[in-house]
Write a protein that holds these residues in place. Structure first.
Motif, PDB file in Angstrom:
ATOM      1  N   HIS A 118      -1.547   2.012 -15.721  1.00 14.13           N
ATOM      2  CA  HIS A 118      -2.765   2.880 -15.910  1.00 14.13           C
ATOM      3  C   HIS A 118      -1.555   3.923 -16.924  1.00 14.13           C
ATOM      4  O   HIS A 118      -0.751   4.596 -16.097  1.00 14.13           O
ATOM      5  CB  HIS A 118      -3.537   4.148 -14.671  1.00 14.13           C
TER       6      HIS A 118
ATOM      7  N   TYR B  24      -4.610  -5.526 -11.347  1.00 13.62           N
ATOM      8  CA  TYR B  24      -4.513  -4.385 -11.675  1.00 13.62           C
ATOM      9  C   TYR B  24      -3.134  -4.827 -11.150  1.00 13.62           C
ATOM     10  O   TYR B  24      -2.462  -5.403 -10.667  1.00 13.62           O
ATOM     11  CB  TYR B  24      -4.837  -2.848 -10.284  1.00 13.62           C
TER      12      TYR B  24
ATOM     13  N   SER C 283       1.280  -6.946  -8.571  1.00 20.83           N
ATOM     14  CA  SER C 283       0.015  -6.953  -9.006  1.00 20.83           C
ATOM     15  C   SER C 283      -1.416  -7.321  -8.332  1.00 20.83           C
ATOM     16  O   SER C 283      -1.303  -8.392  -7.027  1.00 20.83           O
ATOM     17  CB  SER C 283      -0.595  -7.872  -9.928  1.00 20.83           C
TER      18      SER C 283
ATOM     19  N   ASN D 233       0.682   2.102 -10.364  1.00 21.04           N
ATOM     20  CA  ASN D 233      -0.151   1.785 -10.961  1.00 21.04           C
ATOM     21  C   ASN D 233       0.639   1.846 -12.258  1.00 21.04           C
ATOM     22  O   ASN D 233       0.725   2.712 -13.121  1.00 21.04           O
ATOM     23  CB  ASN D 233      -1.824   2.374 -11.063  1.00 21.04           C
TER      24      ASN D 233
ATOM     25  N   SER E 204      -6.073  -7.195  -6.833  1.00 19.22           N
ATOM     26  CA  SER E 204      -7.351  -6.367  -7.913  1.00 19.22           C
ATOM     27  C   SER E 204      -7.597  -5.862  -6.733  1.00 19.22           C
ATOM     28  O   SER E 204      -9.067  -5.492  -6.890  1.00 19.22           O
ATOM     29  CB  SER E 204      -8.026  -8.261  -8.012  1.00 19.22           C
TER      30      SER E 204
ATOM     31  N   TYR F 285       0.872  -2.719  -9.477  1.00 25.29           N
ATOM     32  CA  TYR F 285       1.887  -1.927  -8.858  1.00 25.29           C
ATOM     33  C   TYR F 285       3.003  -1.483  -9.246  1.00 25.29           C
ATOM     34  O   TYR F 285       3.640  -3.268  -8.455  1.00 25.29           O
ATOM     35  CB  TYR F 285       0.651  -1.641  -7.740  1.00 25.29           C
TER      36      TYR F 285
END
Length: 182
Positions: free
Chosen positions: A139, A123, A179, A136, A181, A125
């Motif tokens: 996404h 992920y 970033s 995010n 998880s 952010y």
């Protein structure tokens, strides 16, 4: 002389050069610093020149402690991954990285630290430490969530955070990219 430069949160680049004379070592360091920042060591707190690196003052007490004075959490209220409404911990490494950014942000307020990149996990952010939100960036919906700093010796409740304000308001605040998880 050990020198390291690069984006916060990345391995960056490093160089180790050995010298027999302290004056040669000092000159080497000062030349490298000037090359990377456009500044002299004496003027390191001044704004950077062009696209050069910025000098970031560190909190060495926190750095030596491994940035473990607090953990970071994010608020979930949309049922993602079947989670119930509540605060969830960042994974340990991401929490340490955000804690490092928090301390760097606090020590360098005058330099208006903006976009910062950290790559870790799946992920990514944008983290706004002034508004305490994460966005995010991987996404399509650019989901935003509230975040909070949880000092290890504090008892925090699981009550909801204040509602997020408009996207326009969010776009005007400086961000730090992280970033995780989590």
């Amino acid at each position: 002389v050990y020198t390291r430069w690069g984006r916060t949160g990345s391995k960056g680049q490093a160089q180790l050069a050995e010298f027999d004379d302290v004056h040669d070592a000092t000159k080497f360091f000062e030349d490298k610093f000037h090359d990377k920042t456009g500044l002299t060591w004496a003027t390191r707190s001044q704004p950077t020149k062009g696209n050069k690196y910025r000098y970031i003052e560190q909190d060495f007490e926190q750095k030596q402690g491994g940035y473990t004075a607090a953990k970071w959490q994010y608020w979930v209220d949309d049922g993602v991954d079947n989670k119930i409404d509540g605060w969830y911990d960042y994974d340990e490494e991401a929490s340490k990285l955000v804690e490092q950014l928090f301390h760097e942000h606090a020590k360098n307020k005058a330099s208006n630290i903006g976009g910062r990149s950290i790559d870790s996990g799946m992920y990514a952010y944008d983290v706004d430490l002034q508004r305490m939100i994460q966005t995010n960036v991987k996404h399509a919906n650019r989901t935003q969530r509230r975040i909070r700093r949880h000092p290890v010796d504090a008892d925090l409740d699981n009550s909801p955070p204040p509602a997020l304000s408009s996207a326009t308001d969010a776009a005007s605040a400086p961000i730090i990219t992280v970033s995780s998880s989590a």
